[in-house]
Write a protein that holds these residues in place. Sequence first.
Motif, PDB file in Angstrom:
ATOM      1  N   CYS A 175       0.866  -1.176   0.000  1.00 25.89           N
ATOM      2  CA  CYS A 175       0.000   0.000   0.000  1.00 25.89           C
ATOM      3  C   CYS A 175       0.902   1.226   0.000  1.00 25.89           C
ATOM      4  CB  CYS A 175      -0.896  -0.021   1.248  1.00 25.89           C
ATOM      5  SG  CYS A 175      -1.828   1.496   1.534  1.00 25.89           S
ATOM      6  N   GLU A 176       0.489   2.282  -0.702  1.00 24.54           N
ATOM      7  CA  GLU A 176       1.337   3.471  -0.790  1.00 24.54           C
ATOM      8  C   GLU A 176       1.496   4.158   0.565  1.00 24.54           C
ATOM      9  OE1 GLU A 176      -2.129   6.615  -2.268  1.00 24.54           O
ATOM     10  OE2 GLU A 176      -0.449   6.094  -3.582  1.00 24.54           O
ATOM     11  N   ARG A 177       0.586   3.867   1.496  1.00 23.00           N
ATOM     12  CA  ARG A 177       0.670   4.471   2.828  1.00 23.00           C
ATOM     13  C   ARG A 177       1.418   3.585   3.818  1.00 23.00           C
ATOM     14  NH1 ARG A 177      -3.763   4.015   4.659  1.00 23.00           N
ATOM     15  NH2 ARG A 177      -5.068   3.332   2.932  1.00 23.00           N
ATOM     16  N   LEU A 178       1.977   2.479   3.340  1.00 21.10           N
ATOM     17  CA  LEU A 178       2.682   1.534   4.215  1.00 21.10           C
ATOM     18  C   LEU A 178       4.169   1.541   3.927  1.00 21.10           C
ATOM     19  CD1 LEU A 178       2.822  -0.925   6.189  1.00 21.10           C
ATOM     20  CD2 LEU A 178       2.428  -2.375   4.174  1.00 21.10           C
ATOM     21  N   ARG A 179       4.955   1.644   5.009  1.00 18.97           N
ATOM     22  CA  ARG A 179       6.402   1.420   4.917  1.00 18.97           C
ATOM     23  C   ARG A 179       6.750   0.329   5.917  1.00 18.97           C
ATOM     24  NH1 ARG A 179      10.031   6.389   5.652  1.00 18.97           N
ATOM     25  NH2 ARG A 179      11.494   4.944   4.705  1.00 18.97           N
TER      26      ARG A 179
END
Length: 249
Positions: free
Chosen positions: A43-47
């Motif tokens: 997900c683009e909001r997950l690192r």
Amino acid sequence: MPAILITGCSSGFGLETSQLFLDRGWDVVATMRTLDTKIIPACERLRMLQLDVTDPASVGRAVADAGPIDVLVNNAGFGVPSPIELTEPNVARAMFETNTLGTLAMIQAVLPSFRERRSGVVINVSSSTTLKSQPMVGVYRASKAAVNSITETLAVEAREFGVRAHLVIPGSAPETRFGDNGIPHLRGRDNADYGPMIERMVAHMRNQSEPLTHPSDVAAAIWRCATDPSSPFRLAAGRDAEALMVEAE
């Protein structure tokens, strides 16, 4: 979007909490000692970052790589069931280094930025074993009781800078009951005097097929602490933890 850093995300409470915050639109930094990027859907909001809370260099790198965050969740921890008398010093030391000193290291790494911005939330995951004594978990309980004490003081100190600190106290779950992984170790601690006590705990572990606390209970409690400034300092997660907290009060 607000951002949260969570330790110990490879399974259980940390994994569930990461997914809950992602589902609700937060930026999430999910950390774990052995990095596995496949356990949470991309997900683009997950690192996802590698982090060993017992290694100062690893803590420093992870906090720097995470960038600005609004909430820190200290969830990483482990326990090994054993009678006090038979607990090996290296095992006791490892529990304190991860559960207590690892939590302290993360607080010390993140708090300067919270203090500078005059905002932030620190949420430390404790254990219902701190609410009532029981056999075979004495050293683990002590390591988590130390986390309770640190958090109590932090809540008073950090309040001066607009920073909140909370304790989330899970009840019986595979992680806090030590599960089947703890049974071989317990059996390895067996001797003529402790044998019956150990067998009673092994039977209890095996007979409690349905945990009283689910990871979703803990994730929900963390969400409340992170998002509701009026949430209590201590928040029980799970039916048994709630009952024990009422009894302790």
